[in-house]
Design an enzyme around this catalytic site. Structure first.
Site, PDB file in Angstrom:
ATOM      1  N   GLY A  43      -6.847   2.163  -2.175  1.00  0.00           N
ATOM      2  CA  GLY A  43      -5.750   1.235  -1.956  1.00  0.00           C
ATOM      3  C   GLY A  43      -5.758   0.494  -0.632  1.00  0.00           C
ATOM      4  N   GLU A  98      -3.570   3.234   5.807  1.00  0.00           N
ATOM      5  CA  GLU A  98      -3.092   3.520   4.448  1.00  0.00           C
ATOM      6  C   GLU A  98      -2.468   2.266   3.843  1.00  0.00           C
ATOM      7  OE1 GLU A  98      -3.004   5.137   1.849  1.00  0.00           O
ATOM      8  OE2 GLU A  98      -2.639   7.264   2.062  1.00  0.00           O
ATOM      9  N   ASP A 102       4.295   7.388   0.679  1.00  0.00           N
ATOM     10  CA  ASP A 102       5.362   7.696  -0.269  1.00  0.00           C
ATOM     11  C   ASP A 102       5.971   9.043   0.149  1.00  0.00           C
ATOM     12  OD1 ASP A 102       6.794   7.262  -2.692  1.00  0.00           O
ATOM     13  OD2 ASP A 102       5.363   8.475  -3.803  1.00  0.00           O
ATOM     14  N   LYS A 130       7.763   3.965   2.025  1.00  0.00           N
ATOM     15  CA  LYS A 130       8.978   4.242   1.251  1.00  0.00           C
ATOM     16  C   LYS A 130       9.680   5.418   1.912  1.00  0.00           C
ATOM     17  CE  LYS A 130       7.227   2.984  -3.352  1.00  0.00           C
ATOM     18  NZ  LYS A 130       6.699   3.558  -4.616  1.00  0.00           N
ATOM     19  N   PHE A 151       8.248   0.902  -7.709  1.00  0.00           N
ATOM     20  CA  PHE A 151       6.797   0.916  -7.866  1.00  0.00           C
ATOM     21  C   PHE A 151       6.241  -0.493  -7.671  1.00  0.00           C
ATOM     22  CE2 PHE A 151       2.684   1.298  -9.918  1.00  0.00           C
ATOM     23  CZ  PHE A 151       2.270   2.527  -9.426  1.00  0.00           C
ATOM     24  N   ASP A 158      -2.721  -0.325  -6.865  1.00  0.00           N
ATOM     25  CA  ASP A 158      -2.923  -0.418  -8.319  1.00  0.00           C
ATOM     26  C   ASP A 158      -1.827   0.226  -9.147  1.00  0.00           C
ATOM     27  OD1 ASP A 158      -3.693   2.300  -7.564  1.00  0.00           O
ATOM     28  OD2 ASP A 158      -4.456   2.460  -9.613  1.00  0.00           O
ATOM     29  N   ARG A 164      -5.090  -4.593  -8.370  1.00  0.00           N
ATOM     30  CA  ARG A 164      -5.492  -4.499  -6.964  1.00  0.00           C
ATOM     31  C   ARG A 164      -5.851  -5.868  -6.394  1.00  0.00           C
ATOM     32  NH1 ARG A 164      -6.321   0.974  -5.605  1.00  0.00           N
ATOM     33  NH2 ARG A 164      -7.184   2.287  -7.256  1.00  0.00           N
TER      34      ARG A 164
HETATM   35  P1  IMP Z   1       1.993  10.289  -0.975  1.00  0.00           P
HETATM   36  O1  IMP Z   1       1.128  11.484  -0.784  1.00  0.00           O
HETATM   37  O2  IMP Z   1       3.125  10.587  -1.914  1.00  0.00           O
HETATM   38  O3  IMP Z   1       2.492   9.683   0.312  1.00  0.00           O
HETATM   39  O4  IMP Z   1       1.093   9.266  -1.750  1.00  0.00           O
HETATM   40  C1  IMP Z   1       0.777   8.031  -1.289  1.00  0.00           C
HETATM   41  C2  IMP Z   1      -0.127   7.368  -2.323  1.00  0.00           C
HETATM   42  O5  IMP Z   1       0.572   7.243  -3.580  1.00  0.00           O
HETATM   43  C3  IMP Z   1      -0.480   5.949  -1.916  1.00  0.00           C
HETATM   44  O6  IMP Z   1      -1.636   5.889  -1.119  1.00  0.00           O
HETATM   45  C4  IMP Z   1      -0.658   5.279  -3.261  1.00  0.00           C
HETATM   46  O7  IMP Z   1      -1.973   5.477  -3.725  1.00  0.00           O
HETATM   47  C5  IMP Z   1       0.291   6.002  -4.188  1.00  0.00           C
HETATM   48  N1  IMP Z   1       1.549   5.230  -4.342  1.00  0.00           N
HETATM   49  C6  IMP Z   1       2.768   5.515  -3.822  1.00  0.00           C
HETATM   50  N2  IMP Z   1       3.690   4.589  -4.168  1.00  0.00           N
HETATM   51  C7  IMP Z   1       3.030   3.677  -4.925  1.00  0.00           C
HETATM   52  C8  IMP Z   1       3.451   2.453  -5.579  1.00  0.00           C
HETATM   53  O8  IMP Z   1       4.615   1.988  -5.529  1.00  0.00           O
HETATM   54  N3  IMP Z   1       2.475   1.792  -6.273  1.00  0.00           N
HETATM   55  C9  IMP Z   1       1.176   2.233  -6.348  1.00  0.00           C
HETATM   56  N4  IMP Z   1       0.747   3.361  -5.746  1.00  0.00           N
HETATM   57  C10 IMP Z   1       1.671   4.079  -5.041  1.00  0.00           C
HETATM   58 MG    MG Z   2      -3.669   5.476  -1.875  1.00  0.00          MG
END
Ligand code: IMP
Ligand code: MG
Length: 178
Positions: A43, A98, A102, A130, A151, A158, A164
């Site tokens: 990403g 990054e 999330d 987020k 989302f 993606d 992407r």
């Molecule tokens: P975390 O471990 O929950 O912080 O995951 C982060 C990863 O989740 C990011 O690098 C994205 O690959 C994916 N992700 C989180 N939110 C979204 C979104 O709204 N759209 C697409 N991918 C997301």
């Molecule tokens: Mg990612």
């Protein structure tokens, strides 16, 4: 592909201006130092490509690919490294790039892992955040935008490996998920 878009959150022009602003800040903060920029695949790839061209420092680039166990939308915190770094980060000024933070669980794991490799310093740069969804605290030094818990896709990010290549950040129509 464009028919699947609900609304554009950040246009190509808005993203370019923000990336230039972040790049200028990084250049100022790391003046006189070398920087190793580590992109989290896949990403962060497009953001990183634009960002490094706005950093006026001696920059090295490496990538790591990590996948979090769990469902496609909920990260479990257990992270598997799919592709490790090519080079040692010992003694280097490292910046992790990054696409979006999330829960923070993926980055928390990567920070622990990288810290055990003895870098000189380590910072985090993310295009999107987020904050409502955070499960572990992460210090973010450079950030593009805070977004609500929705989302999004585009600019490297993606849904099911698609979208992407959209030049902007957008939300998807709900029927796309069906
Ligand atoms: P975390 O471990 O929950 O912080 O995951 C982060 C990863 O989740 C990011 O690098 C994205 O690959 C994916 N992700 C989180 N939110 C979204 C979104 O709204 N759209 C697409 N991918 C997301
Ligand atoms: Mg990612």
């Amino acid at each position: 592909m464009k028919n699947d878009i609900k609304s554009v959150l950040y246009s190509e022009e808005v993203l370019a201006a923000k990336v230039a602003e972040i790049g200028a800040k990084i250049t100022k903060d790391y003046l006189g130092k070398d920087l190793l920029v580590i992109g989290v695949l896949k990403g962060a790839n497009i953001f990183l490509g634009d960002l490094v061209r706005k950093i006026d420092l001696p920059v090295q680039i490496d990538f790591i690919a990590a996948s979090s166990y769990g469902s496609s939308t909920e990260s479990s915190g257990v992270v598997r490294i799919l592709k490790d770094l090519d080079y040692s980060i010992e003694g280097k000024n490292v910046m992790i790039v990054e696409d979006i933070i999330d829960t923070g669980l993926t980055l928390h794991y990567l920070l622990d892992n990288f810290n055990s490799r003895n870098p000189a310093s380590i910072s985090v740069c993310t295009l999107l955040d987020k904050p409502e969804r955070r499960k572990v605290q992460i210090d973010v030094a450079y950030k593009g935008f805070d977004i609500p818990d929705e989302f999004i896709v585009g600019y490297g990010i993606d849904y099911d490996e698609r979208y992407r290549n959209l030049p902007y950040i957008a939300t998807l129509k709900p029927e796309v998920y069906e």
